[in-house]
Write a protein that holds these residues in place. Structure first.
Motif, mmCIF file in Angstrom:
data_model
loop_
_atom_site.group_PDB
_atom_site.id
_atom_site.type_symbol
_atom_site.label_atom_id
_atom_site.label_comp_id
_atom_site.label_asym_id
_atom_site.label_seq_id
_atom_site.Cartn_x
_atom_site.Cartn_y
_atom_site.Cartn_z
ATOM 1 N N LEU A 37 49.213 -6.698 -4.523
ATOM 2 C CA LEU A 37 48.898 -7.776 -5.470
ATOM 3 C C LEU A 37 48.459 -9.043 -4.752
ATOM 4 C CD1 LEU A 37 51.797 -7.333 -8.072
ATOM 5 C CD2 LEU A 37 49.416 -6.606 -8.263
ATOM 6 N N GLY A 38 49.107 -9.340 -3.604
ATOM 7 C CA GLY A 38 48.720 -10.526 -2.848
ATOM 8 C C GLY A 38 47.301 -10.439 -2.315
ATOM 9 N N VAL A 39 46.944 -9.290 -1.743
ATOM 10 C CA VAL A 39 45.593 -9.092 -1.209
ATOM 11 C C VAL A 39 44.571 -9.105 -2.333
ATOM 12 C CG1 VAL A 39 44.079 -7.426 -0.063
ATOM 13 C CG2 VAL A 39 46.354 -7.876 0.864
ATOM 14 N N ALA A 40 44.893 -8.417 -3.435
ATOM 15 C CA ALA A 40 43.966 -8.394 -4.580
ATOM 16 C C ALA A 40 43.746 -9.799 -5.123
ATOM 17 C CB ALA A 40 44.515 -7.476 -5.677
ATOM 18 N N ALA A 41 44.823 -10.574 -5.238
ATOM 19 C CA ALA A 41 44.697 -11.944 -5.752
ATOM 20 C C ALA A 41 43.817 -12.791 -4.838
ATOM 21 C CB ALA A 41 46.081 -12.574 -5.891
ATOM 22 N N LEU A 42 43.985 -12.641 -3.538
ATOM 23 C CA LEU A 42 43.153 -13.395 -2.591
ATOM 24 C C LEU A 42 41.681 -13.043 -2.743
ATOM 25 C CD1 LEU A 42 44.899 -13.716 0.907
ATOM 26 C CD2 LEU A 42 43.706 -15.498 -0.361
ATOM 27 N N ILE A 43 41.384 -11.748 -2.799
ATOM 28 C CA ILE A 43 39.985 -11.311 -2.922
ATOM 29 C C ILE A 43 39.381 -11.786 -4.238
ATOM 30 C CG2 ILE A 43 38.502 -9.282 -3.181
ATOM 31 C CD1 ILE A 43 40.310 -7.843 -1.183
ATOM 32 N N ILE A 44 40.138 -11.654 -5.333
ATOM 33 C CA ILE A 44 39.626 -12.047 -6.652
ATOM 34 C C ILE A 44 39.358 -13.543 -6.703
ATOM 35 C CG2 ILE A 44 40.242 -12.254 -9.093
ATOM 36 C CD1 ILE A 44 41.847 -9.619 -8.708
ATOM 37 N N VAL A 45 40.345 -14.332 -6.290
ATOM 38 C CA VAL A 45 40.206 -15.795 -6.396
ATOM 39 C C VAL A 45 39.097 -16.305 -5.487
ATOM 40 C CG1 VAL A 45 41.355 -17.991 -5.927
ATOM 41 C CG2 VAL A 45 42.565 -16.186 -7.157
ATOM 42 N N MET A 46 39.042 -15.828 -4.243
ATOM 43 C CA MET A 46 38.019 -16.312 -3.325
ATOM 44 C C MET A 46 36.623 -15.893 -3.783
ATOM 45 S SD MET A 46 39.887 -18.052 -1.432
ATOM 46 C CE MET A 46 38.643 -18.642 -0.304
ATOM 47 N N VAL A 334 42.629 -4.115 -1.895
ATOM 48 C CA VAL A 334 41.162 -4.227 -1.837
ATOM 49 C C VAL A 334 40.532 -3.484 -3.015
ATOM 50 C CG1 VAL A 334 39.101 -3.626 -0.519
ATOM 51 C CG2 VAL A 334 41.095 -4.563 0.661
ATOM 52 N N VAL A 335 41.017 -2.268 -3.267
ATOM 53 C CA VAL A 335 40.479 -1.477 -4.389
ATOM 54 C C VAL A 335 40.743 -2.180 -5.717
ATOM 55 C CG1 VAL A 335 40.680 0.697 -5.649
ATOM 56 C CG2 VAL A 335 40.704 0.698 -3.148
ATOM 57 N N LEU A 336 41.981 -2.661 -5.910
ATOM 58 C CA LEU A 336 42.330 -3.351 -7.155
ATOM 59 C C LEU A 336 41.481 -4.608 -7.341
ATOM 60 C CD1 LEU A 336 44.170 -3.673 -9.631
ATOM 61 C CD2 LEU A 336 45.797 -4.897 -8.158
ATOM 62 N N GLY A 337 41.270 -5.342 -6.245
ATOM 63 C CA GLY A 337 40.472 -6.562 -6.316
ATOM 64 C C GLY A 337 39.049 -6.282 -6.763
ATOM 65 N N VAL A 339 37.928 -3.611 -8.383
ATOM 66 C CA VAL A 339 37.921 -3.099 -9.759
ATOM 67 C C VAL A 339 38.020 -4.259 -10.749
ATOM 68 C CG1 VAL A 339 39.239 -1.770 -11.450
ATOM 69 C CG2 VAL A 339 38.835 -0.827 -9.172
ATOM 70 N N PHE A 340 38.903 -5.211 -10.461
ATOM 71 C CA PHE A 340 39.047 -6.368 -11.345
ATOM 72 C C PHE A 340 37.748 -7.170 -11.413
ATOM 73 C CE2 PHE A 340 39.955 -10.724 -12.414
ATOM 74 C CZ PHE A 340 40.932 -10.644 -13.396
ATOM 75 N N LEU A 341 37.124 -7.388 -10.261
ATOM 76 C CA LEU A 341 35.884 -8.165 -10.234
ATOM 77 C C LEU A 341 34.765 -7.461 -10.995
ATOM 78 C CD1 LEU A 341 35.914 -9.401 -6.524
ATOM 79 C CD2 LEU A 341 36.322 -10.770 -8.569
ATOM 80 N N GLU A 342 34.751 -6.126 -10.940
ATOM 81 C CA GLU A 342 33.713 -5.376 -11.640
ATOM 82 C C GLU A 342 33.841 -5.534 -13.153
ATOM 83 O OE1 GLU A 342 30.423 -3.000 -12.240
ATOM 84 O OE2 GLU A 342 31.183 -3.818 -10.333
ATOM 85 N N PHE A 343 35.081 -5.584 -13.630
ATOM 86 C CA PHE A 343 35.317 -5.670 -15.078
ATOM 87 C C PHE A 343 35.926 -7.010 -15.473
ATOM 88 C CE2 PHE A 343 35.715 -1.180 -13.821
ATOM 89 C CZ PHE A 343 34.735 -0.614 -14.623
ATOM 90 N N ARG A 344 35.646 -8.049 -14.697
ATOM 91 C CA ARG A 344 36.303 -9.347 -14.885
ATOM 92 C C ARG A 344 36.054 -9.943 -16.273
ATOM 93 N NH1 ARG A 344 31.862 -9.724 -11.850
ATOM 94 N NH2 ARG A 344 30.295 -11.336 -12.318
ATOM 95 N N GLN A 345 34.810 -9.824 -16.763
ATOM 96 C CA GLN A 345 34.508 -10.454 -18.045
ATOM 97 C C GLN A 345 35.267 -9.763 -19.177
ATOM 98 O OE1 GLN A 345 32.591 -13.180 -17.551
ATOM 99 N NE2 GLN A 345 33.222 -13.767 -19.604
ATOM 100 N N GLY A 346 35.345 -8.441 -19.113
ATOM 101 C CA GLY A 346 36.107 -7.706 -20.119
ATOM 102 C C GLY A 346 37.588 -8.035 -20.037
ATOM 103 N N VAL A 347 38.111 -8.200 -18.822
ATOM 104 C CA VAL A 347 39.524 -8.547 -18.650
ATOM 105 C C VAL A 347 39.808 -9.920 -19.255
ATOM 106 C CG1 VAL A 347 41.311 -9.093 -16.958
ATOM 107 C CG2 VAL A 347 39.815 -7.133 -16.588
ATOM 108 N N VAL A 348 38.920 -10.882 -18.990
ATOM 109 C CA VAL A 348 39.105 -12.233 -19.538
ATOM 110 C C VAL A 348 39.088 -12.197 -21.062
ATOM 111 C CG1 VAL A 348 38.055 -14.520 -19.747
ATOM 112 C CG2 VAL A 348 38.184 -13.423 -17.517
ATOM 113 N N ARG A 349 38.128 -11.470 -21.627
ATOM 114 C CA ARG A 349 38.045 -11.394 -23.095
ATOM 115 C C ARG A 349 39.284 -10.698 -23.674
ATOM 116 N NH1 ARG A 349 32.368 -9.813 -22.184
ATOM 117 N NH2 ARG A 349 31.056 -11.655 -22.496
#
Length: 413
Positions: A37-46, A334-337, A339-349
């Motif tokens: 979760l820490g690595v994913a959060a770093l990748i997503i936020v940056m 890294v994988v989670l990050g 995946v989240f970035l790929e579907f970020r708009q759907g996740v936000v909605r």
């Protein structure tokens, strides 16, 4: 660090302790998830911060270039000479005249502040990809036609074919005072830049039409310049600024938007530091689980020592056990990050729908959608940092295991 078959076998056994050490297994699993979760959060936020800066820069620069030449008196009378000097400056790829002036527009009793923008045909053509309704080719000098931003159209209640009235307070003088200049313009196109403030203000027209509206004659008030590299725009335009001294000033995109991009830079550094601490805290879970594992396996360690296992072998076993947990967590992060970035708009909605709140307000965030731009070097740096933290967390438990005295442990066995 190369492991022998014996060392690798024992390390694999310790990665998943037996039923008697279920609590250690749980702590190890929590460590893996925490690192992930820490690595994913770093990748997503940056990535989002990088995307926000890049998208904002692209949209701002796409409209206003990398720099603006402004006349000291609000007008550039000899703008053709200045334009020629700008185009001859090394490193300048494009220069064109521009008129921008804040005014007032009204439609059916609704009034809004606007930013009138007069462009040449070539600059108008670059806005074609932003048109959502209508056709910019209908913007012709003398026709009294304009294109307006999508949010402005909503605020004014205007649509294609509507006539909006633009009010210029610098009107004609009469014995009773100055009468504001009011001219009606037909809306022939609606554009969406993607920057909320622009979409809420922009009224675009041919430059000749803007000169007539603002009573500027043949003058303009800005010259838009684009250079080869946005980051070195100041150095590129220093010679031009020297030649224009006393006639006009040059403002780069960094100066015009200094507060915004400065705040983004500070926020980016702050987020990286905070999330790095989260990864560090997650790695402490690996340290805790290994210390508990060493205490639980003290007797096994003593037996291995009496059978000839060296201190170096024990260090390698426990370093490998902890490091693999950190590496698996990092890889999963890294994988989670991504995946989240790929579907970020759907996740936000989805979160907005679930919580009933607006997480991405364009009025606050400037952009209409959540952006993302991943820097491979940055991802490699995050992965390297997480792996280094994981490795360092294994050293103390491994050293304690290697320091076990088999005589003291097996004395009463």
């Amino acid at each position: 660090m190369i492991l022998s078959p014996f060392e690798w076998t024992v390390a694999k056994r310790y990665m998943v302790p037996g039923r008697s050490e279920a609590f250690i297994t749980l702590v190890g699993a929590i460590s893996l998830v925490a690192v992930m979760l820490g690595v994913a959060a770093l990748i997503i936020v940056m990535s989002v911060m990088n995307g926000f800066r890049a998208e904002l820069l692209d949209k701002i620069v796409g409209l206003n270039g990398h720099a603006i030449v402004q006349g000291y008196s609000g007008k550039i009378e000899d703008w053709r000479d200045v334009l020629e000097e700008a185009r001859e400056t090394p490193g300048v790829t494009r220069a064109s005249p521009l008129i921008e002036q804040p005014l007032l527009a009204s439609n059916q009793g609704i009034a809004r502040g606007i930013l009138v923008r007069g462009n040449e045909p070539g600059d108008l053509k670059r806005l074609e990809e932003n048109v959502i309704l209508g056709d910019l080719s209908d913007l012709q000098p003398g026709e009294r036609r304009v294109a307006i931003g999508a949010r402005l159209a909503e605020n004014l209640g205007a649509r294609l074919g509507s006539t909006i009235t633009i009010i210029n307070p610098q009107g004609r003088s009469t014995p009773f005072g100055t009468v504001p200049r009011q001219i009606g313009y037909e809306v022939v196109a609606i554009i969406e830049i993607g920057v909320h403030q622009y979409d809420e203000l922009f009224v675009v027209m041919p430059i000749e039409e803007a000169q007539t509206l603002l009573l500027m004659g043949d003058a303009v008030n800005n010259i838009e310049i684009k250079t080869e590299d946005a980051e070195t725009v100041q150095t590129t335009l220093d010679p031009l600024a020297e030649r224009l001294r006393g006639r006009a000033s040059i403002q780069t995109w960094k100066q015009i938007n200094s507060a915004l991009f400065g705040a983004l830079a500070v926020e980016r550094v702050a987020m990286f530091v905070v999330l790095s601490i989260i990864v560090l805290v997650a790695v402490f879970n690996i340290l805790s689980s290994l210390i508990m594992l060493v205490r639980a396996k003290t007797r096994d360690i003593a037996i291995m020592r009496t059978m000839g296992a060296s201190r170096k072998s024990l260090i390698k076993i426990f370093v490998t056990t902890g490091f693999v947990i950190g590496a698996l967590g990092t890889g999963a992060g890294v994988v989670l990050g991504f995946v989240f970035l790929e579907f970020r708009q759907g996740v936000v909605r989805g979160i907005e729908w679930l919580l009933g709140v607006n997480l991405w307000d364009p009025e606050v965030r400037f952009l209409t959608e959540l952006p993302s731009r991943t820097d491979p070097a940055e991802v490699i740096g995050i992965v390297f940092m997480a792996l280094v933290f994981s490795f360092l967390a294994t050293l103390y438990p491994a050293w304690k295991a290697a320091s076990t005295d088999p005589v003291q442990v097996l004395r009463y066995e």
